[in-house]
Design a protein around this motif. Structure first.
Motif, PDB file in Angstrom:
ATOM      1  N   HIS A 125      55.810  43.353  52.167  1.00  0.00           N
ATOM      2  CA  HIS A 125      54.835  42.982  51.088  1.00  0.00           C
ATOM      3  C   HIS A 125      54.859  43.770  49.832  1.00  0.00           C
ATOM      4  O   HIS A 125      54.678  43.404  48.628  1.00  0.00           O
ATOM      5  CB  HIS A 125      53.377  42.591  51.585  1.00  0.00           C
ATOM      6  N   VAL A 126      55.045  45.049  50.065  1.00  0.00           N
ATOM      7  CA  VAL A 126      55.179  45.991  49.033  1.00  0.00           C
ATOM      8  C   VAL A 126      56.558  46.052  48.241  1.00  0.00           C
ATOM      9  O   VAL A 126      56.668  46.134  46.965  1.00  0.00           O
ATOM     10  CB  VAL A 126      55.242  47.474  49.574  1.00  0.00           C
ATOM     11  N   TYR A 127      57.613  45.560  48.895  1.00  0.00           N
ATOM     12  CA  TYR A 127      58.901  45.418  48.448  1.00  0.00           C
ATOM     13  C   TYR A 127      59.604  44.176  48.770  1.00  0.00           C
ATOM     14  O   TYR A 127      60.547  43.848  49.283  1.00  0.00           O
ATOM     15  CB  TYR A 127      59.907  46.438  48.822  1.00  0.00           C
ATOM     16  N   PRO A 128      58.838  42.877  48.222  1.00  0.00           N
ATOM     17  CA  PRO A 128      59.422  41.561  48.550  1.00  0.00           C
ATOM     18  C   PRO A 128      60.824  41.405  48.366  1.00  0.00           C
ATOM     19  O   PRO A 128      61.642  40.822  49.130  1.00  0.00           O
ATOM     20  CB  PRO A 128      58.508  40.708  47.794  1.00  0.00           C
ATOM     21  N   GLY A 129      61.373  42.036  47.246  1.00  0.00           N
ATOM     22  CA  GLY A 129      62.945  41.820  47.027  1.00  0.00           C
ATOM     23  C   GLY A 129      63.675  42.464  48.305  1.00  0.00           C
ATOM     24  O   GLY A 129      64.808  41.772  48.484  1.00  0.00           O
ATOM     25  N   ALA A 137      67.643  48.691  62.396  1.00  0.00           N
ATOM     26  CA  ALA A 137      66.409  48.939  61.450  1.00  0.00           C
ATOM     27  C   ALA A 137      65.910  47.765  60.590  1.00  0.00           C
ATOM     28  O   ALA A 137      66.977  47.088  60.081  1.00  0.00           O
ATOM     29  CB  ALA A 137      66.672  50.159  60.749  1.00  0.00           C
ATOM     30  N   ARG A 138      64.631  47.509  60.434  1.00  0.00           N
ATOM     31  CA  ARG A 138      64.108  46.383  59.692  1.00  0.00           C
ATOM     32  C   ARG A 138      62.870  47.136  58.828  1.00  0.00           C
ATOM     33  O   ARG A 138      62.411  48.150  59.108  1.00  0.00           O
ATOM     34  CB  ARG A 138      63.457  45.195  60.467  1.00  0.00           C
ATOM     35  N   LEU A 139      62.313  46.209  57.967  1.00  0.00           N
ATOM     36  CA  LEU A 139      61.418  46.555  57.178  1.00  0.00           C
ATOM     37  C   LEU A 139      60.011  46.145  58.074  1.00  0.00           C
ATOM     38  O   LEU A 139      60.065  45.185  58.911  1.00  0.00           O
ATOM     39  CB  LEU A 139      61.113  45.538  56.107  1.00  0.00           C
ATOM     40  N   THR A 140      59.128  46.766  57.876  1.00  0.00           N
ATOM     41  CA  THR A 140      57.612  46.666  58.599  1.00  0.00           C
ATOM     42  C   THR A 140      57.184  45.382  57.699  1.00  0.00           C
ATOM     43  O   THR A 140      57.589  45.250  56.642  1.00  0.00           O
ATOM     44  CB  THR A 140      56.854  47.687  58.523  1.00  0.00           C
ATOM     45  N   PRO A 141      56.209  44.543  58.156  1.00  0.00           N
ATOM     46  CA  PRO A 141      55.604  43.516  57.401  1.00  0.00           C
ATOM     47  C   PRO A 141      55.003  44.190  56.352  1.00  0.00           C
ATOM     48  O   PRO A 141      54.874  43.649  55.058  1.00  0.00           O
ATOM     49  CB  PRO A 141      54.560  42.977  58.339  1.00  0.00           C
ATOM     50  N   THR A 142      54.240  45.237  56.439  1.00  0.00           N
ATOM     51  CA  THR A 142      53.522  45.997  55.273  1.00  0.00           C
ATOM     52  C   THR A 142      54.542  46.081  54.005  1.00  0.00           C
ATOM     53  O   THR A 142      54.260  45.896  52.947  1.00  0.00           O
ATOM     54  CB  THR A 142      52.789  47.230  55.757  1.00  0.00           C
TER      55      THR A 142
END
Length: 374
Positions: A311-315, A303-308
């Protein structure tokens, strides 16, 4: 205590604000719902470790189709599947309500029950139940722990309770069906597991505004229990077949408060009938803590972060991998931080290549069903 090494420097102490009004403002700014929820979550985390229940701190495992939890019975079939199979929850969870419910039960209800027990009866915080039943050749299993119960000296249950909190008791004239179903599951299990009859219990509602209570005595109803078992059998059949169940809320307004309303299609976003896997590609309404639980719970499926969300949670992009942006028109992909994004994270950037052709196409992350490996 030995002196610190000569080259050790004391930790710098932050300088206090210059005036009492600034100090007051700084303290006031720290008292927020988010800060409270983070503090309470950490208290629960530490408590679980102290009590030897560290497994509660991780994501819950997906339920087998045949296994059911009393608190999820007789609810919307689709919502139940999303919850049981750990679909990512949307929005911020009302953890303050959960905290109040726990405190109300432990600090108010339990002492009250202890005050009304008769000689040779006692109060226990919960009774564990685990029972199996068969419907049309399908074996169903119901597991869960009751709310406080009055028991004998041998811990045999006499009176089981189900404790719920609500804003107001004014229009409450009968227990809610899914609360009856929950209590019936415990009554069925305990009556099966013990030599004496356990055929009735109490559903107690407490007002979060007044602390008043309203109690309903509930007798075990075989016809109603048959409806609950039918619900379990249907839920099991949907999940065994790998089908997304129909949305079947008891009341239409329930969808407004559902943690899965966007992927279900009951919100003003361009999604509908999304399965249990994957994050919505251009959606920023995931709570950070719940998002991390989802990513950790599906780490074995990459599982990964979506690009959106990166940007919301750069950390979080420092802790987890991120999917690329992609263009449906030209099949070009871009790293999540390679293209300029709008101020509103819910508005995706446009593909530079398609803009050159005069056909402006928004970028997106992968669709939910494309995100997780098997």
């Amino acid at each position: 205590m030995s002196d610190p090494p000569r080259d050790a420097q004391p930790s710098p102490t932050p300088s206090p604000p210059g005036s009492e009004s600034e100090i007051e403002e700084a303290l006031r700014d720290r008292v927020t719902n988010r800060a409270f929820n983070e503090w309470y979550s950490e208290q629960q985390f530490q408590s679980n470790i102290l009590e030897g229940k560290a497994y509660f701190n991780g994501p819950s495992p997906s339920k087998d189709p045949e296994q059911h939890t009393p608190s999820k019975l007789l609810q919307c079939h689709r919502k139940a599947t999303y919850s049981r199979q750990n679909a990512p929850r949307e929005g911020t969870q009302p953890e303050g309500l959960f905290w109040f419910g726990t405190e109300f039960e432990e600090q108010v209800v339990v002492p009250f029950l202890q005050s009304i027990t008769t000689p040779d009866t006692y109060v226990t915080n919960s009774v564990w139940t685990d029972t199996e039943l068969v419907r049309d050749g399908t074996s169903l299993r119901v597991r869960g722990a009751t709310d406080p119960a009055i028991v004998t000296a041998d811990a045999d249950p006499l009176l089981v309770t189900e404790i719920k909190t609500t804003t107001s008791l004014d229009h409450l004239s009968a227990p809610k069906p899914h609360h009856r179903a929950q209590l019936h599951a415990y009554l069925h299990a305990l009556n099966t597991e013990h030599d004496h009859d356990v055929m009735s219990g109490l559903i107690v509602y407490g007002s979060r505004e007044t602390l008043n209570i309203k109690a309903f005595s509930v007798d075990f109803d075989p016809a109603f229990w048959d409806d609950v078992v039918t619900w379990m059998d249907d839920q099991t059949a949907y999940e065994q077949a790998g089908e997304l169940p129909p949305a079947s809320p008891e009341r239409d307004w329930e969808c407004n408060y559902c943690s899965f309303k966007h992927r279900c299609g009951q919100a003003d976003t361009p999604y509908t009938d999304i399965g249990v896997d994957g994050l919505l590609p251009v959606f920023d309404g995931y709570d950070r803590e719940k998002l991390q639980q989802y990513l950790d719970g599906h780490a074995d499926r990459e599982a990964r972060l979506t690009p959106t969300l990166a940007h919301v949670y750069p950390g979080l992009s420092q802790e987890y991998d991120v999917y690329d942006w992609s263009c449906a028109a030209c099949n070009t992909t871009y790293a999540w931080d390679e293209v300029e994004t709008a101020d509103d994270s819910s508005d995706p950037p446009y593909c530079p290549c398609s803009a050159d052709d005069g056909d402006i196409t928004p970028l997106s992350g992968p669709e939910p069903h494309q995100q997780l490996g098997k």
